[in-house]
Design an enzyme around this catalytic site. Structure first.
Site, mmCIF file in Angstrom:
data_model
loop_
_atom_site.group_PDB
_atom_site.id
_atom_site.type_symbol
_atom_site.label_atom_id
_atom_site.label_comp_id
_atom_site.label_asym_id
_atom_site.label_seq_id
_atom_site.Cartn_x
_atom_site.Cartn_y
_atom_site.Cartn_z
ATOM 1 N N CYS A 27 0.864 -1.180 0.000
ATOM 2 C CA CYS A 27 0.000 0.000 0.000
ATOM 3 C C CYS A 27 0.908 1.241 0.000
ATOM 4 C CB CYS A 27 -0.864 0.000 1.259
ATOM 5 S SG CYS A 27 0.141 0.058 2.761
ATOM 6 N N HIS A 56 5.347 -5.228 8.967
ATOM 7 C CA HIS A 56 5.336 -6.597 9.492
ATOM 8 C C HIS A 56 5.552 -7.624 8.384
ATOM 9 C CE1 HIS A 56 2.871 -5.001 13.124
ATOM 10 N NE2 HIS A 56 4.168 -4.954 13.355
ATOM 11 N N GLU A 141 0.300 -0.777 16.525
ATOM 12 C CA GLU A 141 -0.527 0.397 16.189
ATOM 13 C C GLU A 141 -1.467 0.718 17.355
ATOM 14 O OE1 GLU A 141 -2.610 0.334 12.368
ATOM 15 O OE2 GLU A 141 -4.158 1.607 13.258
ATOM 16 N N ASN A 239 -3.263 -7.137 8.831
ATOM 17 C CA ASN A 239 -4.122 -7.078 7.648
ATOM 18 C C ASN A 239 -4.053 -8.361 6.834
ATOM 19 O OD1 ASN A 239 -2.579 -6.365 4.858
ATOM 20 N ND2 ASN A 239 -1.414 -5.594 6.602
#
Ligand code: 0CH
Ligand code: SF4
Length: 323
Positions: A27, A56, A141, A239
């Site tokens: 991304c 990660h 996060e 994710n």
């Protein structure tokens, strides 16, 4: 490693169709974070310190390590006045304060979309609300976002957690989310929160970022057509794990793999249509090598299914921007 001279692999040889989900892989926030470290490695004397994994992914971290990056868990492993990069997942104000106290030069690779959630946490807390953060305990996060207003923030991981939630004033509750959650599961948690706290206030637009949403939508579009879904990504990538779980919810077996070497012949028995995607921290070349590995088992027909095209790009911090 696929080897057709091995009877276990020979048994699962044959033609296959590969459905490639798009968007997949890097991304804009991950590209920016990696580019920050790469530029520092080019421009500065080694070592370049990075607090936590920049993203990660094992392959990304290993490659940057071979080029001179030194990944540390905490700032006490960084010498005074050295340069340190903060990872894409963000840090709490306490970590920033520690860096200032130690006179470290900080280059911040926090994704701007994570920074936006931190700003919301400060804003919601400043108006006196209890901030309900939807996310996973222990994730970097989440640790960072919780640190913005630790006295006023509570972590909720599921709709079940909402039932037992106690807040000082039920009329003053706001919610925020981790950026990399499953969209469908998060909707359920927000619904549960709204049922308990009808005056619940939320962020202006969803905290689950565009990249997380797009990767989930793209996988949902192919999951039911596939006999098996492979998600390229590392085990600590939130994710990526959410993509595996999403495929399961669509009734399709799914596996998380770091690379083609993780493929196992027993997964492929009777599986002719393979759906492939990759988490936001997994390099695109790893997907190519998985597709290439399948070609060693027989003829492969690749069909890419693009649900949307991503054009978003984030600018680099001024300290590493070319002049
Ligand atoms: O999915 P998580 O948050 O575990 O992180 P990742 O795998 O490094 O992917 C990039 C997201 C970074 C911050 O949102
Ligand atoms: Fe930013 Fe989303 Fe990528 Fe995380 S997954 S780095 S929030 S764009």
């Amino acid at each position: 490693m696929i080897d057709r001279s091995d009877p276990a692999w020979a048994e699962v040889a044959g033609p296959r169709t590969i459905l490639l989900a798009a968007p997949r892989s890097f991304c804009a926030g991950v590209e920016r974070a990696i580019e920050i470290v790469e530029r520092l490695l080019e421009d500065r004397e080694p070592p370049v310190y990075v607090r936590k994994q920049i993203v990660h992914n094992r392959h990304v971290v290993r490659e940057l390590e071979t080029r001179g990056a030194v990944f540390v868990d905490e700032l006490d492993e960084v010498p005074d006045r050295a340069t340190v990069v903060f990872s894409a997942h963000g840090v709490s104000p306490a970590v920033r304060a520690e860096a200032t106290r130690r006179e470290l030069e900080v280059i911040d690779a926090t994704c701007p979309l994570v920074t936006k959630v931190h700003a919301e946490a400060r804003r919601f807390a400043a108006r006196g609300d209890t901030v309900v953060l939807i996310g996973h305990a222990g994730h970097e996060e989440v640790e960072g976002t919780l640190g913005e207003a630790p006295e006023q923030t509570v972590l909720v991981q599921s709709a079940a957690d909402v039932e037992t939630l106690e807040v000082p004033d039920p009329a003053r509750v706001s919610y925020l989310t981790q950026t990399t959650l499953a969209v469908d599961e998060t909707t359920d948690v927000v619904r549960a929160l709204r049922a308990r706290f009808p005056q619940l206030r939320g962020p202006g637009s969803d905290d689950i970022c565009y990249a997380t949403t797009n990767r989930q939508d793209a996988l949902a579009a192919i999951a039911e057509e596939a006999d098996l879904v492979l998600v390229v990504g590392s085990a600590n990538s939130s994710n990526s794990v959410r993509l595996v779980e999403l495929a399961h919810r669509h009734g399709t077996p799914a596996r998380l793999i770091d690379d083609a070497d993780d493929l196992r012949p027993e997964w492929l028995r009777g599986k002719r249509t393979i759906g492939i995607t990759a988490g936001a921290s997994a390099p695109p070349r790893l997907v190519d090598s998985v597709v290439e590995a399948f070609s060693r088992l027989g003829e492969v027909t690749v069909s890419e299914r693009e649900t949307t095209r991503e054009t978003i790009h984030f600018t680099l911090p001024s300290a590493v921007r070319p002049s």
